[in-house]
Design an enzyme around this catalytic site. Structure first.
Site, mmCIF file in Angstrom:
data_model
loop_
_atom_site.group_PDB
_atom_site.id
_atom_site.type_symbol
_atom_site.label_atom_id
_atom_site.label_comp_id
_atom_site.label_asym_id
_atom_site.label_seq_id
_atom_site.Cartn_x
_atom_site.Cartn_y
_atom_site.Cartn_z
ATOM 1 N N SER A 43 1.036 -1.306 0.156
ATOM 2 C CA SER A 43 -0.079 -0.149 0.018
ATOM 3 C C SER A 43 0.832 1.232 -0.053
ATOM 4 O O SER A 43 0.414 2.364 -0.466
ATOM 5 C CB SER A 43 -0.980 -0.046 1.230
ATOM 6 O OG SER A 43 -0.232 -0.168 2.336
ATOM 7 N N ASP A 349 -4.354 7.291 8.321
ATOM 8 C CA ASP A 349 -5.539 6.612 8.707
ATOM 9 C C ASP A 349 -5.087 5.410 9.688
ATOM 10 O O ASP A 349 -5.975 4.425 9.916
ATOM 11 C CB ASP A 349 -6.044 5.852 7.268
ATOM 12 C CG ASP A 349 -4.971 5.081 6.582
ATOM 13 O OD1 ASP A 349 -3.935 5.062 7.208
ATOM 14 O OD2 ASP A 349 -5.441 4.660 5.616
ATOM 15 N N HIS A 352 -1.181 4.287 7.076
ATOM 16 C CA HIS A 352 -0.463 5.238 6.028
ATOM 17 C C HIS A 352 -0.236 6.652 6.252
ATOM 18 O O HIS A 352 -0.933 7.251 6.881
ATOM 19 C CB HIS A 352 -1.364 5.057 4.720
ATOM 20 C CG HIS A 352 -1.595 3.456 4.620
ATOM 21 N ND1 HIS A 352 -3.060 3.267 4.624
ATOM 22 C CD2 HIS A 352 -1.146 2.633 3.973
ATOM 23 C CE1 HIS A 352 -3.144 1.793 4.179
ATOM 24 N NE2 HIS A 352 -1.895 1.635 3.942
#
Ligand SMILES: *[C@@H]1O[C@H](CO)[C@@H](O)[C@H](O)[C@H]1NC(C)=O
Ligand SMILES: *[C@@H]1O[C@H](CO)[C@@H](O)[C@H](O)[C@H]1NC(C)=O
Ligand SMILES: *[C@@H]1O[C@H](CO)[C@@H](O)[C@H](O)[C@H]1NC(C)=O
Ligand SMILES: *[C@@H]1O[C@H](CO)[C@@H](O)[C@H](O)[C@H]1NC(C)=O
Length: 386
Positions: A43, A349, A352
């Site tokens: 991610s 969040d 990240h």
């Protein structure tokens, strides 16, 4: 007199040489003119892969820069976006994104949750993406050959797919490993048990670099893994005792595992340089930068290092950006604080970093001062033996 002058000059030259041994070889090099980037990762560099397969990253992801969700788990741009911009290339499309992708300047194989080793569990069991690094390589290999077959048809295919010589001239970027570490913790392993399998993770990582090299890849830019013990979601999810928290509230066992991974990664890179004589392989220490930013956020103009909304670790899993929290008069209201002023936050969040934090990290890696060897991004096609 004469000889004294000569000595002084020599001494001066000696001082200069000892000050600039690392930068002087670079002055002989030109900038690299990378025509494309091929990226593998999780991610931290996913620009739409997981979204294409498992559903789009929800709002408010993307709001800062793209003003809509853009396949990234972030309010805006990731390191890979800043890298593409600096090299004068458009943002990378996800290889898995079948709609509207333009791969003429590269492709992104990263998906959120990707590991190096193929996971033995489904995504719903462990959060690990089924598209692990070995799959990224199969996709890359397929893309490399099929893109050339299609290009020969001409027309739009010529415009959307890379030229053959781009594969040897491209920059190959990697940012993966974080989920291999958390994988063990999810199965209740101790830090020692996690460390035991890390050499296997890095052996599989090295195999992929060798395989890309065998297909003509020459320039590699490899990020190490970040201080995941500072991520609110790691602290919230895994049992941490007060004694395991460092002075900045980061979980030491997880950072210990990450640093062990990074030491072994650096060794693996050094071995790869020996084995692959035509490869330029740059190891980039993003760990140190992320840890510095999280531990000294205020010094760099950020308000809150981590977290979104109170709780023991300032993390509330139900309030991750994008979670629909509350319905007021038929309207969904998002109330996680980190989503409200991301330009002042390090963490978006709980997992990240924000675009602002990514930009800060990028600005410090771009000139090579956190690289081994100390090669700037635009010089990363040059091999600097030291
Ligand atoms: C694809 O991207 C290239 C490079 O960014 C650009 O020059 C070209 O116009 C794009 N083609 C289409 C059809 O979008
Ligand atoms: C999956 O299981 C195989 C066989 O037990 C093992 O060799 C491999 O390391 C496992 N992979 C992971 C990611 O745990
Ligand atoms: C890990 O430990 C917790 C608490 O003891 C337990 O509930 C959970 O089932 C364990 N998970 C695995 C995968 O063994
Ligand atoms: C919800 O709507 C009612 C009626 O229009 C209004 O009086 C009330 O203030 C609204 N509540 C909120 C929180 O906006």
């Amino acid at each position: 007199m004469e000889s004294e002058c000569g000595c002084a000059r020599l001494a001066m030259a000696g001082v200069l040489l000892s000050l600039i041994p690392l930068t002087s070889p670079l002055s002989a090099f030109n900038e690299c003119d990378f025509p494309a980037i091929f990226n593998c990762g999780d991610s931290n560099s996913d620009t739409g892969g997981l979204s294409a397969v498992f559903g789009q990253a929800p709002p408010p992801n993307g709001e800062t820069y793209f003003h809509a969700p853009a396949g990234r788990y972030c309010d805006g741009r990731l390191l890979i976006d800043f890298i593409a911009e600096r090299l004068g290339l458009a943002h990378l499309g996800a290889y898995l994104d079948a709609v509207g992708s333009n791969f003429s300047h590269g492709a992104n194989f990263a998906t959120a949750g990707s590991t190096v080793r193929p996971p033995n569990t489904t995504r719903s069991q462990s959060g690990a993406s089924p598209i692990s690094l070995d799959v990224h390589f199969v996709q890359f290999s397929d893309f490399r050959s099929r893109s050339q077959i299609l290009r020969r048809r001409g027309g739009i295919f010529q415009e959307l797919l890379p030229k053959e010589n781009y594969f040897s001239r491209a920059l190959y970027t990697f940012d993966i490993g974080q989920n291999d570490i958390t994988y063990g913790y999810k199965f209740n392993m101790s830090t020692e048990q996690v460390k035991e399998y890390i050499p296997d993770v890095l052996a599989q990582f090295s195999t992929v670099v060798r395989d890309v090299y065998a297909l003509g890849g020459r320039s590699f830019w490899i990020h190490n893994t970040g201080p995941q013990g500072c991520l609110p979601y790691v602290l919230d999810r895994f049992l941490v005792t007060a004694a395991q928290l460092d002075e900045y509230g980061c979980g030491s066992p997880f950072n210990d595992a990450a640093q062990y991974f990074n030491r072994r990664l650096k060794e693996a890179v050094i071995q790869l340089r020996k084995d692959l004589p035509l490869a330029a392989i740059t190891y980039v220490d993003v760990y140190s930068l992320k840890y510095t930013l999280i531990s000294q956020a205020a010094k760099f103009g950020f308000e809150e290092p981590c977290g979104n909304d109170g709780g023991k670790y300032n993390f509330n899993n139900a309030m991750r950006c994008g979670n629909k929290k509350k319905i007021v008069n038929g309207t969904e209201i998002l109330i996680a604080k980190s989503c409200q002023n991301p330009s002042l936050r390090v963490n978006w969040d709980g997992i990240h970093l924000t675009e602002a934090a990514n930009k800060w990290v990028f600005d410090h890696i771009v000139d090579g001062s956190f690289s081994h060897p100390p090669i700037p991004l635009k010089m990363a096609c040059h091999r600097l033996d030291n």
